[in-house]
Write an enzyme that holds these catalytic residues in place. Sequence first.
Site, PDB file in Angstrom:
ATOM      1  N   LYS A 196       1.693   7.398  -0.842  1.00 54.99           N
ATOM      2  CA  LYS A 196       2.696   8.195  -1.696  1.00 54.99           C
ATOM      3  C   LYS A 196       2.579   8.291  -3.069  1.00 54.99           C
ATOM      4  O   LYS A 196       3.077   9.167  -3.914  1.00 54.99           O
ATOM      5  CB  LYS A 196       4.249   7.405  -1.325  1.00 54.99           C
ATOM      6  CG  LYS A 196       4.513   7.729   0.152  1.00 54.99           C
ATOM      7  CD  LYS A 196       5.969   7.194   0.375  1.00 54.99           C
ATOM      8  CE  LYS A 196       6.340   7.689   1.664  1.00 54.99           C
ATOM      9  NZ  LYS A 196       5.618   6.968   2.950  1.00 54.99           N
TER      10      LYS A 196
HETATM   11  C1  LIG Z   1       5.502   7.285   4.511  1.00 58.75           C
HETATM   12  C2  LIG Z   1       4.212   6.500   5.005  1.00 58.75           C
HETATM   13  C3  LIG Z   1       3.761   7.136   6.318  1.00 58.75           C
HETATM   14  C4  LIG Z   1       4.245   8.580   6.645  1.00 58.75           C
HETATM   15  O1  LIG Z   1       4.136   9.608   6.104  1.00 58.75           O
HETATM   16  P1  LIG Z   1       4.946  11.211   6.470  1.00 58.75           P
HETATM   17  O2  LIG Z   1       4.655  11.904   5.369  1.00 58.75           O
HETATM   18  O3  LIG Z   1       6.416  10.557   6.387  1.00 58.75           O
HETATM   19  O4  LIG Z   1       4.508  11.556   7.785  1.00 58.75           O
HETATM   20  C5  LIG Z   1       2.824   6.631   6.952  1.00 58.75           C
HETATM   21  N1  LIG Z   1       2.238   5.408   6.264  1.00 58.75           N
HETATM   22  C6  LIG Z   1       2.504   5.007   5.341  1.00 58.75           C
HETATM   23  C7  LIG Z   1       2.026   3.488   4.679  1.00 58.75           C
HETATM   24  C8  LIG Z   1       3.820   5.397   4.602  1.00 58.75           C
HETATM   25  O5  LIG Z   1       4.221   4.909   3.400  1.00 58.75           O
END
Ligand SMILES: *Cc1c(COP(=O)(O)O)cnc(C)c1O
Length: 465
Positions: A112
Amino acid sequence: MKYISTRGEAPALNFEDVLLTGLASDGGLYVPETLPQFSAAEIAEMAELDYAQLAHRIITPFVEDCIPAADLQAILEDTYAQFRHGAVAPMVQLANNQWVLELFHGPTLAFKDFALQLLGRLLDYVLERRHQKVVIMGATSGDTGSAAIEGCKRCNNIDIFILHPHERVSDVQRKQMTTVVGDNIHNLAVQGNFDDCQAMVKASFNDKSFLPADRSLVAVNSINWARIMAQIVYYFYAAVALGSPGRKLAFSVPTGNFGDIFAGYLAKQMGLPVERLIIATNSNDVLHRVLTTGSYGRQSLQHTLSPSMDISVSSNFERLLFDLYGRDGAAIKDLMSRFEQGDISFSETAMAQLSGLFSSHCVDDAETCAQMAATWNSCEYMLDPHSAIGVNAALAARLPAGVPVVTLATAHPAKFPAAVKAAGLDAEPVLPHHLRDLFDRPERCEVLPNELAAVHAFMADNINA
Ligand SMILES: *Cc1c(COP(=O)(O)O)cnc(C)c1O
């Protein structure tokens, strides 16, 4: 570039306004009106670029009427200089044709950061120019909150309020939010669960009267288009490193809200030779059920070892549906209102396109642990539980011979030490050097009752003048 709503009724916006908006006024999500295309020759040239340069190449068409090229370049260089690896998104090989794209070298150790480090800088740039201040409000079960706080901590024009369920996020995740120093950062531990936090954020977007008149509210969850846009870049980066455009490849993506994998779909639509996109889910398998049964419906939420993928509905799936239904906003509006009432199924054409692009695999906690152990035993490589789900799905996928699969490693294992322990590894994950004193840093956090009025009162008192 103009952006239009998936439900066809909200006004088209430019990038700057999309950046400052959450949902469209008709309840839809914003998507670009047209997608830029890259030819094979242009993709081949990308091999010469470093990560920030490539980001510039990919992102420019989406923002060029709002951000001059030189300013964008400065923002991107600063953004990706925060990552603690020379390659920004390095790749590791686990087995023949099995690769991992490490997306956890940012400040909060999850993918993220790729989007939220950029989002914070873009917001600050635009707000400075407009002489405007905003309030960000978000709910988190862990990763989004810390990445948003890290992304916005230096932004003078933003007050950020992140709600997390009190005593229900991991120690590392909480520390990553509450130890960040800044007058504009406000951590609210709500005495409720994640759904309560999310409901309060939703209610606040619906009725903003608690805010001072000169402030608007900005969303940082993945309904914000800028987050998706930033994530397109690393699909190109990985593909080019493995020999695209001369070589096709597949991606396996640990999926929750469908934001990350939707960026992969866009990369393919923009010209990248992607053979297949693999939706890897935990037991919250709403998308796996769509692909295998054709039925789209909510089920109650399950708490798993991969909490960042614990969702009952994937909000960004609507963006894909918009394309699968020929970009017919009225059809999506109808579909979504029927979905509010109960389970729905999709048209034959939509299903045919969906299964041409994607496959899916559902991985439960026991299989997640087994994969973490198997990868550790075969290459002494430690996967976090989310990435392990991706690797498990990659290994299960049936692909044409010789097509490499890249699994997106979405978090560092040190964020999820309990899962590593549950997997029975004979080693403990180690926090990277820059976070080694995380547990000694002082925390700042306000515990509040599970009441919207209490949250609003706290916000009104704490928004900086
Ligand atoms: C947010 C997150 C996901 C999922 O990502 P999306 O874009 O919501 O599909 C997967 N793994 C981790 C570690 C995350 O923080």
